[in-house]
Design an enzyme around this catalytic site. Structure first.
Site, PDB file in Angstrom:
ATOM      1  N   LYS A 166     -17.346 -20.080 -36.131  1.00 36.19           N
ATOM      2  CA  LYS A 166     -18.305 -18.995 -35.983  1.00 36.19           C
ATOM      3  C   LYS A 166     -18.301 -18.093 -37.219  1.00 36.19           C
ATOM      4  O   LYS A 166     -18.645 -18.555 -38.283  1.00 36.19           O
ATOM      5  CB  LYS A 166     -18.013 -18.246 -34.684  1.00 36.19           C
ATOM      6  CG  LYS A 166     -17.713 -19.174 -33.472  1.00 36.19           C
ATOM      7  CD  LYS A 166     -18.889 -20.020 -33.060  1.00 36.19           C
ATOM      8  CE  LYS A 166     -18.540 -21.143 -32.083  1.00 36.19           C
ATOM      9  NZ  LYS A 166     -17.830 -20.751 -30.874  1.00 36.19           N
ATOM     10  N   TYR A 223     -15.121 -17.931 -22.252  1.00 38.38           N
ATOM     11  CA  TYR A 223     -15.933 -18.921 -22.960  1.00 38.38           C
ATOM     12  C   TYR A 223     -15.902 -20.231 -22.147  1.00 38.38           C
ATOM     13  O   TYR A 223     -14.837 -20.668 -21.709  1.00 38.38           O
ATOM     14  CB  TYR A 223     -15.340 -19.142 -24.362  1.00 38.38           C
ATOM     15  CG  TYR A 223     -15.946 -20.303 -25.102  1.00 38.38           C
ATOM     16  CD1 TYR A 223     -17.239 -20.226 -25.605  1.00 38.38           C
ATOM     17  CD2 TYR A 223     -15.239 -21.483 -25.290  1.00 38.38           C
ATOM     18  CE1 TYR A 223     -17.806 -21.297 -26.276  1.00 38.38           C
ATOM     19  CE2 TYR A 223     -15.794 -22.552 -25.960  1.00 38.38           C
ATOM     20  CZ  TYR A 223     -17.082 -22.455 -26.453  1.00 38.38           C
ATOM     21  OH  TYR A 223     -17.631 -23.510 -27.107  1.00 38.38           O
ATOM     22  N   ASP A 246      -8.490 -14.297 -27.866  1.00 37.11           N
ATOM     23  CA  ASP A 246      -9.540 -15.029 -28.578  1.00 37.11           C
ATOM     24  C   ASP A 246     -10.374 -13.985 -29.315  1.00 37.11           C
ATOM     25  O   ASP A 246     -11.078 -13.188 -28.707  1.00 37.11           O
ATOM     26  CB  ASP A 246     -10.381 -15.814 -27.562  1.00 37.11           C
ATOM     27  CG  ASP A 246     -11.484 -16.650 -28.221  1.00 37.11           C
ATOM     28  OD1 ASP A 246     -11.977 -16.257 -29.298  1.00 37.11           O
ATOM     29  OD2 ASP A 246     -11.875 -17.682 -27.636  1.00 37.11           O
ATOM     30  N   ARG A 289      -1.469 -35.383 -41.508  1.00 36.25           N
ATOM     31  CA  ARG A 289      -1.564 -34.789 -40.166  1.00 36.25           C
ATOM     32  C   ARG A 289      -0.576 -33.627 -40.067  1.00 36.25           C
ATOM     33  O   ARG A 289      -0.857 -32.606 -39.482  1.00 36.25           O
ATOM     34  CB  ARG A 289      -1.286 -35.830 -39.068  1.00 36.25           C
ATOM     35  CG  ARG A 289      -1.104 -35.177 -37.701  1.00 36.25           C
ATOM     36  CD  ARG A 289      -1.261 -36.104 -36.506  1.00 36.25           C
ATOM     37  NE  ARG A 289      -0.750 -37.440 -36.689  1.00 36.25           N
ATOM     38  CZ  ARG A 289       0.562 -37.773 -36.733  1.00 36.25           C
ATOM     39  NH1 ARG A 289       1.492 -36.861 -36.572  1.00 36.25           N
ATOM     40  NH2 ARG A 289       0.911 -39.025 -36.926  1.00 36.25           N
TER      41      ARG A 289
HETATM   42  C1  LIG Z   1     -17.008 -21.434 -29.901  1.00 36.87           C
HETATM   43  C2  LIG Z   1     -15.929 -20.704 -29.214  1.00 36.87           C
HETATM   44  C3  LIG Z   1     -14.710 -21.325 -28.898  1.00 36.87           C
HETATM   45  C4  LIG Z   1     -14.452 -22.795 -29.165  1.00 36.87           C
HETATM   46  O1  LIG Z   1     -14.447 -23.096 -30.514  1.00 36.87           O
HETATM   47  P1  LIG Z   1     -14.926 -24.529 -31.095  1.00 36.87           P
HETATM   48  O2  LIG Z   1     -14.700 -24.343 -32.549  1.00 36.87           O
HETATM   49  O3  LIG Z   1     -16.352 -24.720 -30.699  1.00 36.87           O
HETATM   50  O4  LIG Z   1     -14.044 -25.561 -30.479  1.00 36.87           O
HETATM   51  C5  LIG Z   1     -13.734 -20.573 -28.273  1.00 36.87           C
HETATM   52  N1  LIG Z   1     -13.940 -19.280 -27.970  1.00 36.87           N
HETATM   53  C6  LIG Z   1     -15.098 -18.649 -28.248  1.00 36.87           C
HETATM   54  C7  LIG Z   1     -15.270 -17.222 -27.881  1.00 36.87           C
HETATM   55  C8  LIG Z   1     -16.133 -19.332 -28.876  1.00 36.87           C
HETATM   56  O5  LIG Z   1     -17.292 -18.708 -29.137  1.00 36.87           O
END
Ligand SMILES: *Cc1c(COP(=O)(O)O)cnc(C)c1O
Length: 388
Positions: A203, A105, A178, A53
């Protein structure tokens, strides 16, 4: 390491940052260290690892790589993008104030409003494309400005450099970005003045729709220690196989992104001319009001496009049902093309009035343009538009 990292080109860093051949076998790829614990020579005498962890060698390799591609000194990997955002927000205290976007988001919005507001953290959701609104939102207790650029699904941009300058002219305010949609290949928020970068590695970084993950990347040593404390305390850390998959994905990020961008640019221009299309949201179009900002802070505009059809919601749904190559699914950034109807899928949790007020119409369709052959993608969109 950091000098070497800053000197080499993106593709070199994507493949080599944080990586070295396995010292025992010479394996060029980082092994997947499937272990929860590590044998100690004598109590508290370890080889740097005591419990997975806290740290794991596959994760260490990924964290070094993430730092390298974002041009930061430290990377921390998490089991999801939300896990990373949760860790960052955990460093705030009751009474602190956060300025953030009004078209965040959905998962981040939910985390802020249903969890952190309960713990006494205050949020101002403002239109961060408008610098005057950001300026007006600062309070004496503001500690964080939390941005997304481009946003999901309207692809709106915030001027990262201007907002970082504005934030740093006050004391004790950090800026987090982000960077999931742009990826560090197209935009490097740390170089524009941000303090922390957050990708959902699920992504584009993973890129193959086979893993969920997230990260935080930053330069500040002391703040990194705080974040590591929360990362280990909360335990939202990724397993070694997940780390391996993200690491493997990142090695081809630049090559994939070039193709995502090339196809998306052509598709956006084609859609803009189509008689059944009412509006195309893509910052790379010359007609987009933020095209100049896009050129200033991004290498290219990315692989995401959203559009509204002349026929509104009925046409939008019919179009979404009739594509053959673009699969109807949530998520984005994988090699395969995906299509989403935000009002009924990814953004259904947002009350309709709030959605419409933010500019997210019922008929809006979001495309994640994959890296299939461009002619086939175009033919698919063409036949689907014929059906509406
Ligand atoms: C998908 C996404 C997240 C969250 O990520 P997860 O891996 O699904 O927890 C945060 N910000 C944006 C812009 C996203 O597209």
């Amino acid at each position: 390491m950091s000098i070497e990292k800053k000197r080499s080109g993106f593709g070199t860093r994507a493949i080599h940052a944080g990586q070295r051949p396995d010292p025992t076998t010479g394996a060029i790829m980082t092994p997947v260290f499937m272990t929860s614990t590590y044998v100690q020579e004598e109590p508290a005498k370890t080889k740097g690892y005591d419990y997975s962890r806290t740290c794991n060698p596959t994760r260490t390799a990924l964290e070094g790589n993430l730092a390298g591609i974002e041009g930061g000194l430290h990377g921390l990997a998490f089991s999801s993008g939300m896990g990373a955002i949760h860790c960052l927000m955990s460093t705030l205290e009751p009474g602190h104030h956060v300025i953030t976007c009004n078209d965040l988001y959905g998962g981040s919005y939910r985390l802020f409003t249903t969890l952190f507001e309960k713990f006494g953290i205050e949020f101002s959701f403002v239109d961060t494309t408008d610098l005057a609104q950001v300026e007006a939102a600062f309070q004496s207790n503001t500690r964080l400005v939390y941005l997304e650029s481009p946003t999901n699904p309207l692809l709106r941009l915030s001027d990262l450099q201007a907002i970082a300058d504005m934030s740093h002219s006050r004391s004790g305010v950090r800026v987090a970005v982000d960077n999931t949609f742009a990826t560090p290949y197209l935009q490097t928020p740390l170089a524009l003045g941000a303090d922390i970068v957050i990708p959902s590695t699920t992504k584009y970084l993973g890129g193959h729709s086979d893993v969920v993950g997230g990260a935080l990347i930053l330069d500040d040593d002391d703040f990194c220690q705080d974040l590591r404390h929360y990362q280990n305390t909360v335990g939202s850390t990724p397993g070694p196989m997940d780390c391996f998959l993200v690491l493997r994905g990142i090695k081809t990020l630049h090559v994939r992104m070039d193709r995502h961008c090339e196809s998306a640019e052509k598709i956006a221009s084609w859609l803009e001319e189509h008689p059944k299309v009412a509006k195309v949201h893509y910052p790379g179009l010359a007609s987009n009001p933020q095209n100049e900002l896009c050129r200033k802070q991004m290498r290219r505009a990315g692989g995401m496009i959203s559009l509204e059809l002349e026929g509104g919601i009925e046409a939008g749904k019919a179009f979404a049902m009739n594509t053959r190559l673009f699969a109807l699914a949530e998520s984005l950034g994988g090699v395969e093309s995906l299509l989403d109807h935000p009002a009924s899928m990814t953004h259904a949790a947002i009350p309709r009035e709030e959605r419409i007020a933010a500019g997210l119409e019922d008929g809006l369709v979001r495309l994640s343009v994959g890296i299939e052959s461009y002619d086939d993608l175009l033919a698919d969109l063409e036949q689907a538009l014929d059906t509406v």
